[in-house]
Design an enzyme around this catalytic site. Structure first.
Site, mmCIF file in Angstrom:
data_model
loop_
_atom_site.group_PDB
_atom_site.id
_atom_site.type_symbol
_atom_site.label_atom_id
_atom_site.label_comp_id
_atom_site.label_asym_id
_atom_site.label_seq_id
_atom_site.Cartn_x
_atom_site.Cartn_y
_atom_site.Cartn_z
ATOM 1 N N ARG A 141 77.583 35.202 -18.369
ATOM 2 C CA ARG A 141 78.690 35.969 -17.794
ATOM 3 C C ARG A 141 79.231 35.249 -16.576
ATOM 4 O O ARG A 141 78.487 34.552 -15.869
ATOM 5 C CB ARG A 141 78.241 37.361 -17.316
ATOM 6 N N GLY A 145 64.609 28.933 -17.096
ATOM 7 C CA GLY A 145 63.854 27.838 -16.508
ATOM 8 C C GLY A 145 63.476 26.753 -17.505
ATOM 9 O O GLY A 145 63.794 26.841 -18.689
ATOM 10 N N HIS A 188 66.722 29.483 -10.887
ATOM 11 C CA HIS A 188 65.997 30.213 -11.925
ATOM 12 C C HIS A 188 66.392 31.677 -11.845
ATOM 13 O O HIS A 188 66.279 32.310 -10.790
ATOM 14 C CB HIS A 188 64.488 30.065 -11.748
ATOM 15 N N ASP A 189 66.859 32.218 -12.956
ATOM 16 C CA ASP A 189 67.406 33.581 -12.942
ATOM 17 C C ASP A 189 66.392 34.606 -12.458
ATOM 18 O O ASP A 189 66.753 35.608 -11.835
ATOM 19 C CB ASP A 189 67.987 33.959 -14.305
ATOM 20 N N GLY A 248 68.077 43.789 -17.964
ATOM 21 C CA GLY A 248 68.590 44.452 -19.156
ATOM 22 C C GLY A 248 67.716 45.575 -19.667
ATOM 23 O O GLY A 248 68.211 46.539 -20.272
#
Length: 490
Positions: free
Chosen positions: A18, A80, A238-239, A408
């Site tokens: 996104r 990652g 890294h998310d 999520g």
């Protein structure tokens, strides 16, 4: 209302990405999704690739949609361990390979012939997983040494995309900590690991702290898109670590559960925990903003449902996630469980078939309907979260009353309640967009608009809706947990 400051967050996960506009007015963050796109791996021959050039094309579509705003900065976070290799001219040598590619099978065993498992964990503090960057590079060393010989620079995925945006080659701390090549104590590349495995240290770039401005958009890209040259910020690449920055807590000691394709459950520390107990539990120490450590367990997450859904779509049934949850909620409870960490569930393919086979092999009722399969997944995930929570508490010597559920998985009320029930803890669910909010907040910190992480988290609390789930039927779940622990992976 105060003048809003605009920043752009790119959040790329294993299944999609996104472009999200963040607007900050001094007291709250407002978000607007500008562009959404899928992230579809490409199988070519025997190799599974990321389509990184299409991903960057989609990022440019997001930038085009952001042109009407005065974008001050851009931050990018991704999954990652994966990387791209550049040649001496800065050109991409080949499309980055997907961590689910089978090239790393057996590479941990090959590595342990050169450096022991215990020593590798002692240095890096990383959970031993064959998808880790160090094993991918070892596979290249053994299978394609000519490619590695041509490489001048290795850039992990968020750093590669930052390079496409800015032309700057740097490695951000949080993403470096996923590689199993970082010395967890010194926060630098480990010469000891690289030397033992004969991996080229010269292809690694300098490590910069999280939330570092690394440059501006290139003049060429600015001209192509017809926009200004915003700052490029190395947020937590890294998310998971961007999500950590987005945990809406005011506490020093807390448990977080970042639930997406992968589930990551852990706590935040000032220093790593690396000892025999953490090694036996295979818990990772990951770097984050302010050199903090996320002491966490990587767990299979919503991948099981995502891949099951893809199989049902191949069979002609396009269920939405909402429909899957409704069918699971109506299915019989607590009949069959799986171990989500079973290696059989890691590759793509017919996931419902594998789940049924695992239940049959362990002498449990076989889930036949779609709802029964999803119920089995959700309840098994909740039990895996309990196991990880128990390990984290053992290692830290602390008890945690609450679990902050972000990502999520917040959208699944069923999974949130099952997690509260199985773990016997209050679950505080939200925000769904913790990763994006953390990404935005780190850009604001880099711009001195927000003072520190505590202020950023308070800002995120004020900008988010949080739902509490209280545990129920905990005695039943104690018995189910003992049953679940007795299941053995293939």
């Amino acid at each position: 209302m105060a003048t809003e400051k605009y920043v752009l967050s790119f959040d790329l996960g294993a299944s999609g990405g996104r472009a999200v506009l963040g607007a900050y007015d001094g007291s709250r963050i407002r978000m607007e999704e500008l562009h959404r796109f899928t992230n579809d791996p490409v199988h070519l021959g025997r190799t599974m690739y990321w389509d990184v050039l299409r991903l960057f094309h989609e990022m440019k579509q997001g930038l085009l949609k952001a042109r009407g705003h005065n974008i001050a900065s851009i931050g990018t976070d991704t999954w990652g361990v994966d990387f791209g290799l550049l040649d001496a001219d800065g050109c991409l040598l080949e499309t980055p390979v997907h961590y689910r590619d089978r090239r790393t099978v057996g590479m941990s065993g090959a590595a342990f012939q050169k450096i022991s498992r215990e020593e590798l964990y002692r240095i890096t503090g990383n959970q031993i997983m064959e998808i880790n960057t160090v094993f991918q590079l070892l596979a290249l060393r053994q299978q394609r040494p000519e490619l590695l010989a041509r490489a001048k620079t290795l850039l992990l995925m968020p750093d590669l995309l930052n390079y496409f945006l800015s032309g700057e080659k740097q490695t951000e701390y949080s993403i470096a900590s996923t590689t199993q090549m970082l010395d967890a104590q010194r926060r630098t590349w480990s010469r000891e690991v690289l030397t033992a495995l004969d991996l080229p240290a010269h292809i690694l770039t300098d490590i910069v702290p999280t939330a570092t401005p690394i440059g501006r958009m290139t003049e060429e890209l600015s001209a192509e898109l017809g926009m200004g040259r915003p700052d490029i910020i190395a947020v937590a690449g890294h998310d998971t670590q961007s999500a950590m920055a987005g945990v809406p807590t005011g506490e020093e000691d807390f448990i977080f559960l970042s639930c997406g394709t992968w589930s990551l459950l852990g706590t935040e520390l000032r220093e790593p925990i690396i000892n025999e107990t953490s090694a036996a539990c295979n818990i990772t120490n990951e770097g984050g903003y302010g050199a903090r450590i996320s002491f966490l367990k990587n767990l299979i997450g919503l991948w099981l449902i995502q891949e099951s859904r893809r199989q049902w779509m191949r069979e002609g049934h396009e269920y939405s996630y909402g429909e899957l949850e409704q069918m699971a909620a109506a299915a019989p409870t607590q009949r069959s469980f799986i171990r989500p960490d079973d290696p059989a569930f890691l590759p793509s393919g017919d996931m419902p078939l594998r789940i049924r086979a695992a239940c049959e092999r362990t002498g449990q009722p076989v889930p036949e309907t779609v709802g029964e399969v999803v119920r089995c997944i959700d309840e098994s995930l909740a039990l895996s979260y309990r196991a990880a929570l128990t390990e984290i508490e053992t290692c830290t010597g602390k008890h945690y009353d609450k679990i902050y559920l972000i990502g999520g998985g917040v959208q699944s009320r069923l999974l949130a309640q099952l997690t509260a029930d199985a773990c016997g803890r209050t679950v505080l669910a939200g925000p769904i967009e913790a990763t994006v909010l953390g990404n935005i907040a780190l850009q604001l910190i880099a711009a001195d608009e927000v003072r520190d992480l505590a202020e950023a988290r308070a800002l995120i609390r004020a900008s988010s809706d949080i739902t509490a789930y209280e545990p129920k039927d905990t005695d039943q779940w104690d018995a189910h947990f003992e049953k679940w622990k007795g299941l053995t992976p293939c």
